[in-house]
Scaffold this active site. Structure first.
Site, PDB file in Angstrom:
ATOM      1  N   PRO A   2       1.004  -1.226   0.056  1.00 27.97           N
ATOM      2  CA  PRO A   2      -0.029  -0.049  -0.041  1.00 27.97           C
ATOM      3  C   PRO A   2       0.846   1.164  -0.119  1.00 27.97           C
ATOM      4  CG  PRO A   2      -0.381  -1.167   1.993  1.00 27.97           C
ATOM      5  CD  PRO A   2       0.668  -2.049   1.161  1.00 27.97           C
ATOM      6  N   GLU A   3       0.515   2.322  -1.043  1.00 31.16           N
ATOM      7  CA  GLU A   3       1.028   3.684  -1.044  1.00 31.16           C
ATOM      8  C   GLU A   3       0.007   4.505   0.010  1.00 31.16           C
ATOM      9  OE1 GLU A   3       2.951   4.346  -4.786  1.00 31.16           O
ATOM     10  OE2 GLU A   3       2.719   2.294  -5.416  1.00 31.16           O
ATOM     11  N   HIS A  94      -4.959 -16.110   8.166  1.00 29.82           N
ATOM     12  CA  HIS A  94      -3.738 -15.013   8.379  1.00 29.82           C
ATOM     13  C   HIS A  94      -3.956 -14.100   9.310  1.00 29.82           C
ATOM     14  CE1 HIS A  94      -2.161 -17.618   5.009  1.00 29.82           C
ATOM     15  NE2 HIS A  94      -3.041 -17.058   4.165  1.00 29.82           N
ATOM     16  N   ARG A 113       2.318 -12.203   4.677  1.00 29.03           N
ATOM     17  CA  ARG A 113       3.619 -12.253   4.787  1.00 29.03           C
ATOM     18  C   ARG A 113       4.351 -11.876   6.160  1.00 29.03           C
ATOM     19  NH1 ARG A 113       5.905 -10.599  -0.935  1.00 29.03           N
ATOM     20  NH2 ARG A 113       7.823 -11.321  -0.065  1.00 29.03           N
TER      21      ARG A 113
END
Ligand SMILES: [Zn+2]
Length: 277
Positions: A2-3, A94, A113
């Site tokens: 994400p930016e 997750h 991750r």
């Protein structure tokens, strides 16, 4: 990853669902997120805290509690939040952290991750991560003359300089490519070769681009989702990112090309974004 527009979308989503809520329980399912804190210290720091504000700086999220304690989050690659009014019947995959609130609602932190980070700061404690962080693109203190002064100190290509969070914070690969296209600046141009006019145009382009991307709730290329599990819509408005081989939508005189800079893909139009060296 994400930016800025995606992080801003998440911040807005969090504001709409967790402001003024008091944490009743914190469940830590993966200790890697907590930087150096122990699970016990993390839980006791956040227990009974009420969320007063949710803010953003660059790609960081800052949750400010009524006690003025702060929780600093960085979602990195795959971090996201899922908010539910009550416990759902199906389990999510997750999930690494769970915040239960006293009204029964739940905020899940999901991270495939596990590169996300959660750091805690006491009232008045300086946020160490912000010491070297460049200004947010929307910061009022960032004007063309201070932007060019920073660029004059760098010889790296402008694309790489924009990705450096110490220069300006919040941009990643998608929005640097798109901003340089908007500003008609060649991504290979050494930063110290930009004119003041180019720096001004670039700053204006970055702000206009990010404003529009926020309006469209960010860009979903792989798996970005807002807190209410919606994909962003800005990908439909991308002009050069991953458009290699397609005719430039502005000049229609050249194909968008892809090059590598610092092992990352850069997309640009060789006609609109001619090198002015
Ligand atoms: Zn073009």
């Amino acid at each position: 990853m994400p930016e800025l527009p995606e992080v801003e979308t998440i911040v807005k989503g969090l504001r709409s669902c967790v402001l003024n809520k008091t944490i009743s329980k914190v469940t830590v399912l993966h200790v890697k997120l907590l930087a150096k804190r122990s699970v016990i210290a993390f839980k006791s720091f956040l227990g009974n805290e009420t969320i007063a504000q949710v803010k953003r700086r660059g790609k960081y999220i800052v949750i400010v509690f009524k006690s003025n304690k702060r929780l600093l989050l960085h979602l990195r690659m795959t971090g996201k939040f899922i908010y539910k009014q009550a416990a759902p019947s199906l389990k999510f995959n997750h999930i690494r952290l769970i915040f239960n609130f006293i009204d029964g609602s739940i905020l899940y932190y999901q991270d495939l991750r596990i590169f996300g980070t959660f750091s805690l700061f006491n009232p008045l404690e300086e946020i160490s991560e912000f010491k070297a962080l460049g200004p947010d693109p929307f910061s009022k203190t960032l004007n063309p003359s201070c932007f060019i002064a920073k660029l004059k100190k760098r010889t790296v290509p402008i694309k790489n300089a924009l990705l450096d969070q110490r220069l300006i914070s919040g941009l990643g690969n998608i929005y640097t490519c798109e901003a340089l296209f908007r500003a008609k600046i060649n991504p290979l141009l050494p930063s110290n070769k930009l004119s003041l006019a180019q720096a001004a145009t670039l700053l204006k382009s970055i702000r206009a681009l990010l404003t529009l991307a926020i309006k469209y709730n960010g860009t979903t290329i792989n798996d970005f989702r807002s807190v209410d599990d919606k994909a962003g819509r800005f990908q439909k408005l991308l002009k050069v990112y991953q458009k290699q081989g397609q005719t430039c939508p502005r000049c229609k005189k050249a194909e968008i090309i892809r090059i590598k800079q610092n092992q990352r893909s850069t997309f640009y139009c060789p006609f609109c974004q001619k090198s002015n060296l």
